[in-house]
Design a protein around this motif. Sequence first.
Motif, PDB file in Angstrom:
ATOM      1  N   GLY B 203      -7.877  -4.417  -1.941  1.00 23.21           N
ATOM      2  CA  GLY B 203      -6.794  -3.699  -1.774  1.00 23.21           C
ATOM      3  C   GLY B 203      -6.651  -3.135  -0.440  1.00 23.21           C
ATOM      4  N   ARG B 204      -7.903  -2.439  -0.151  1.00 20.39           N
ATOM      5  CA  ARG B 204      -7.623  -1.661   1.250  1.00 20.39           C
ATOM      6  C   ARG B 204      -7.677  -2.649   2.356  1.00 20.39           C
ATOM      7  NH1 ARG B 204      -8.690   3.682   1.267  1.00 20.39           N
ATOM      8  NH2 ARG B 204      -9.278   4.570  -0.771  1.00 20.39           N
ATOM      9  N   ALA B 205      -8.387  -3.723   2.254  1.00 23.19           N
ATOM     10  CA  ALA B 205      -7.965  -4.791   3.410  1.00 23.19           C
ATOM     11  C   ALA B 205      -6.496  -5.236   3.412  1.00 23.19           C
ATOM     12  CB  ALA B 205      -8.849  -6.119   2.863  1.00 23.19           C
ATOM     13  N   ILE B 206      -5.962  -5.241   2.508  1.00 21.52           N
ATOM     14  CA  ILE B 206      -4.609  -5.635   2.457  1.00 21.52           C
ATOM     15  C   ILE B 206      -3.848  -4.529   2.965  1.00 21.52           C
ATOM     16  CG2 ILE B 206      -2.481  -6.303   1.269  1.00 21.52           C
ATOM     17  CD1 ILE B 206      -4.136  -7.360  -1.000  1.00 21.52           C
ATOM     18  N   GLN B 207      -3.720  -3.388   2.535  1.00 26.31           N
ATOM     19  CA  GLN B 207      -3.438  -2.245   3.360  1.00 26.31           C
ATOM     20  C   GLN B 207      -3.611  -1.910   4.740  1.00 26.31           C
ATOM     21  OE1 GLN B 207      -5.131   1.693   1.931  1.00 26.31           O
ATOM     22  NE2 GLN B 207      -3.277   2.360   1.064  1.00 26.31           N
ATOM     23  N   GLN B 208      -4.924  -2.416   5.244  1.00 32.42           N
ATOM     24  CA  GLN B 208      -5.219  -2.258   6.384  1.00 32.42           C
ATOM     25  C   GLN B 208      -4.192  -3.312   7.366  1.00 32.42           C
ATOM     26  OE1 GLN B 208      -7.410  -0.210   8.272  1.00 32.42           O
ATOM     27  NE2 GLN B 208      -6.452  -1.222  10.148  1.00 32.42           N
ATOM     28  N   ALA B 209      -4.278  -4.613   6.600  1.00 34.04           N
ATOM     29  CA  ALA B 209      -3.245  -5.744   7.377  1.00 34.04           C
ATOM     30  C   ALA B 209      -1.844  -5.137   7.210  1.00 34.04           C
ATOM     31  CB  ALA B 209      -3.535  -6.807   6.431  1.00 34.04           C
ATOM     32  N   VAL B 210      -1.374  -4.550   6.462  1.00 29.95           N
ATOM     33  CA  VAL B 210      -0.146  -4.155   6.222  1.00 29.95           C
ATOM     34  C   VAL B 210       0.188  -3.023   7.487  1.00 29.95           C
ATOM     35  CG1 VAL B 210       1.639  -2.577   5.299  1.00 29.95           C
ATOM     36  CG2 VAL B 210       0.483  -4.296   4.068  1.00 29.95           C
ATOM     37  N   HIS B 211      -0.867  -2.154   7.746  1.00 28.43           N
ATOM     38  CA  HIS B 211      -0.678  -1.351   8.812  1.00 28.43           C
ATOM     39  C   HIS B 211      -0.915  -2.066  10.329  1.00 28.43           C
ATOM     40  CE1 HIS B 211      -2.633   1.491  11.743  1.00 28.43           C
ATOM     41  NE2 HIS B 211      -1.787   2.303  11.168  1.00 28.43           N
ATOM     42  N   ASP B 212      -1.794  -3.011  10.047  1.00 31.80           N
ATOM     43  CA  ASP B 212      -2.020  -3.772  11.624  1.00 31.80           C
ATOM     44  C   ASP B 212      -0.867  -4.344  12.111  1.00 31.80           C
ATOM     45  OD1 ASP B 212      -4.544  -2.614  11.310  1.00 31.80           O
ATOM     46  OD2 ASP B 212      -5.430  -4.457  10.969  1.00 31.80           O
ATOM     47  N   CYS B 213      -0.137  -4.883  10.904  1.00 32.38           N
ATOM     48  CA  CYS B 213       1.104  -5.591  11.329  1.00 32.38           C
ATOM     49  C   CYS B 213       2.314  -5.131  11.200  1.00 32.38           C
ATOM     50  CB  CYS B 213       1.212  -7.093  10.158  1.00 32.38           C
ATOM     51  SG  CYS B 213      -0.204  -7.990  10.221  1.00 32.38           S
ATOM     52  N   LEU B 215       4.163  -3.448   8.836  1.00 33.59           N
ATOM     53  CA  LEU B 215       5.021  -3.832   8.047  1.00 33.59           C
ATOM     54  C   LEU B 215       5.533  -2.572   7.103  1.00 33.59           C
ATOM     55  CD1 LEU B 215       3.391  -7.118   7.023  1.00 33.59           C
ATOM     56  CD2 LEU B 215       5.684  -6.876   7.952  1.00 33.59           C
ATOM     57  N   PRO B 216       6.186  -2.607   6.345  1.00 36.98           N
ATOM     58  CA  PRO B 216       6.829  -1.464   5.543  1.00 36.98           C
ATOM     59  C   PRO B 216       5.824  -1.060   4.582  1.00 36.98           C
ATOM     60  CG  PRO B 216       8.626  -2.837   5.199  1.00 36.98           C
ATOM     61  CD  PRO B 216       7.461  -3.788   6.000  1.00 36.98           C
ATOM     62  N   ASP B 217       5.210   0.255   4.498  1.00 36.54           N
ATOM     63  CA  ASP B 217       4.463   0.900   3.513  1.00 36.54           C
ATOM     64  C   ASP B 217       4.411   0.199   2.197  1.00 36.54           C
ATOM     65  OD1 ASP B 217       3.878   2.998   5.199  1.00 36.54           O
ATOM     66  OD2 ASP B 217       4.196   4.425   3.629  1.00 36.54           O
ATOM     67  N   GLY B 218       5.502  -0.103   1.664  1.00 35.44           N
ATOM     68  CA  GLY B 218       5.655  -0.516   0.256  1.00 35.44           C
ATOM     69  C   GLY B 218       5.334  -2.064   0.067  1.00 35.44           C
TER      70      GLY B 218
END
Lengths: 532, 532
Positions: B203-213, B215-218
């Motif tokens: 989950g943290r890996a996906i969270q990181q990818a959301v941040h890196d790209c 993309l919106p928080d949710g």
Amino acid sequence: MEISGSALIGQRSAQHDEHNVMGSSAFRAVNPVTGAPLEPAFMRTSAQDVALACELAAKAFDTYRETPLEQRAAFLERIAACVLNLGDTLVERCMAETGLPRARIEGERARTIGQLKMFADVVRRGEFLGLRIDPAQPQRTPAPRVDLRLRHIGLGPVAVFGASNFPLAFSVAGGDTAAALAAGCPVVAKAHPAHPGTSELVGRAIQQAVHDCALPDGTFSLVFDDSIGAGVALVENPHIKAVGFTGSRTGGVALMQLAARRSEPIPVYAEMSSINPVLLLPHALAARAEAIGQAFAAALTLGTGQFCTNPGLVLAIDGPDLQRFVDSAAAALGTQPATPMLTAGIHGAYLRGIERLRTQPGVEQAGMGADSSGACAHAGRAALFVTRAEVFAQQAALHEEVFGPASLVVRCPDAQTLHAIVERLEGQLTIALHLDDADHALARTLLPTLERRAGRVLVNGFGTGVEVGHAMVHGGPFPATSDGRSTSVGSLAITRFLRPVSYQDLPDALLPETLRAGNPAGLPRSVDGAPA
Amino acid sequence: MEISGSALIGQRSAQHDEHNVMGSSAFRAVNPVTGAPLEPAFMRTSAQDVALACELAAKAFDTYRETPLEQRAAFLERIAACVLNLGDTLVERCMAETGLPRARIEGERARTIGQLKMFADVVRRGEFLGLRIDPAQPQRTPAPRVDLRLRHIGLGPVAVFGASNFPLAFSVAGGDTAAALAAGCPVVAKAHPAHPGTSELVGRAIQQAVHDCALPDGTFSLVFDDSIGAGVALVENPHIKAVGFTGSRTGGVALMQLAARRSEPIPVYAEMSSINPVLLLPHALAARAEAIGQAFAAALTLGTGQFCTNPGLVLAIDGPDLQRFVDSAAAALGTQPATPMLTAGIHGAYLRGIERLRTQPGVEQAGMGADSSGACAHAGRAALFVTRAEVFAQQAALHEEVFGPASLVVRCPDAQTLHAIVERLEGQLTIALHLDDADHALARTLLPTLERRAGRVLVNGFGTGVEVGHAMVHGGPFPATSDGRSTSVGSLAITRFLRPVSYQDLPDALLPETLRAGNPAGLPRSVDGAPA
């Protein structure tokens, strides 16, 4: 052709029990214009005959679904020809049962035939099979790759419920039947009790086409009931693998629940309830409020408002331009004569619906159709109501469909309020925007919401007049339909009756022809995810 | 990376209440090999945090679903990279939580990353958008034709339930998450309570990818619970528009019922229960009963039998060849050491399942795995049972899945009986045929039934080892899944999270780029039903 009043169970007619025709197990259609019953009596199809129809359909499935595509396409075209061959017998019976004018019935017949021909083309093209091949890679490491080939097959026998408001295009040989047959699924249709004669005539045309094309008996059956018995038996029958329905929210939700409670739950495609909001954006309203009002009145009263896409809700920013629209629409409605509704039941529900609007605190009546005295007993008189955004937001009852030529205008203080109202609406079949170039910025902010709320977004028109094509979506989020992943109009509807099957390492001789080496069927296929 | 034990709500971690960690609202993973609890404690995500995750997902949806395809594809690839970057921390935690060996975990990680990359390719190709255009025909009579353009958009936020038996490939960044994100849907994942640490890391890996790209928080959230509270809250949340689940029949059916009872019912894709029949045809059995028996024993015990595609049923015509198969399989199983099962709960259910088979009148035990004394407490010992066709036909309990390395051989008196048994089976993920050339005639008569009963039909192999590709169907009729129209493995899975939207007469400037005149996005589109 004589109308017998009997169910069609495969190639047979159900036993017509003369004793029962006299008794309580028969019903008659009623001419909604005259109120007179129409002969003959229709037997309520027995539970045994419903079960027999389903069993025949199940027996027919493996043969019918493997018909060569050309044969299946020719069958759909043969149905179209047989329906046309019914000639004026069909048109006149349909007029008598529905009160709809000849031009409408003839137009709907053309649409029905056009749908069947469109699906014949879709079948011939073969793209609906979704053929995919991932060839074996014996040398792959760490493990060799197997050979995988995928096609779509029909779900199995489909129960199709005829709609009251489209006696041809959404009934026995309507969109769901055409899509299901195209997908390779036998059909057991249930006639709408308001037009059983029309249904039998069309059913006999399909029965004839099944015979002419030498297809299995159970490819098509037709059952009758003016109550819920036959429909419930159909949806609960274990041979039935999907349901198509067009009708009320109550009816559709009941079928969804029945299907979900089966020991094997099955998909239900119910097209149910939509108020089809019309959003009048400020510049368009300023430029042509009167013209939009007139066009709106015409759309609202088309077919006595008995369309699933009828514009039942108008949203706009309050002001003099909106008042011009209301005045124009009210004036136009005032010249519209009341026209017959399809059944006494529909007419009664319409009267209750407009009474509910009329008596709602904060709602005013702004217009109504011409005096209907002298018209038939079941004539539907148009009605236009106006309310304010805060009243609409607080009264869930105002969000409910009133089936017929009634609409509600909601005066919004600003664009934000308008947007918030759309955001809180239930799912819709259509949302229409009336806009000019200067409205684009506002439209752009609204569009993401409109897409989430409706299956079709349209500009400077009304949702009525659903084009049968490849890019049509007649669907939308619940409660517009039971399943927003689908459409009930247009060629994409074939997908609702299909499921994918994968074949791993089958010898070529055992593969379906469509997936064999060298592509002997010559159909479009993808290999490793790309068109071959 | 430290494991915190907290839910990931968008880009935040949920508040970790130290008081509650001590109390009843926290749980720990257990090492199934040693029985020892693993630190840290995981907070059961509160109803408020579940609601917040869903609200964030709904807020993210309009932005996320309109990301350019290249950006969305890069996001999926970034997730793959971030999962890989977790390195041995992930592998070791996953081994500790599941008892699965390193090679299996590394292989599953490769599969998970491969899935994400496959969906990135699918997104770039853009065929999944199903773009269709029916251009206006202003001159058409009797009525001009409107301009219609269709694309598919995401259904909305998707709830994904992690599976116990695939801690990576069917869990937080597994097939459902990859397909939903590819389709443009934000995901709220619920970690399986047996591997919460693995889940948090991924989950943290996906969270990181959301941040890196950017993309919106949710776009992604992850919640924890070892009971049903968070899962129920998720499925009942009005922002959630679809559910992906892999697990037991009981769990899947409960989710189906919850979803059907919502005021807005939503689709549930539950992959649940399958016994994956293996049909041994006579010539193949005569030619190589021993070899098939050995291969069967290996497939049955792979991963301690904890695969949805585990071969739980063998059907063949009785005789000496079948006895050779049984003897060979039993001998091979006898040399197989018992290996750890995923959880004490799964192990307990397995023991009850084989006890039910062992004590069933008419069922005999034909083989079992090597003595497990000395192995870990939750080791699963293989078990092979034999019965006759008439016993199997009469005992519904024998048709139920026993999750683990147990299988039942049914001796059929003849091919007709074998066929009749398959015809009466419930829906399956896979059905395997072992055959030689001389068996083709019999196979041909069986295939129509097999297609109706399973999502994948395979020859001379076993259903285990589900290839991730374009032509894979990992699905099948109920109860194999809740929705046989879909697959949970392979690129076709993207379609489960999409719905069509049609645009009528929109000015070019208001159309989505993918549908504009001149095809500026350069994606595959069809015009009037044919590829453009």
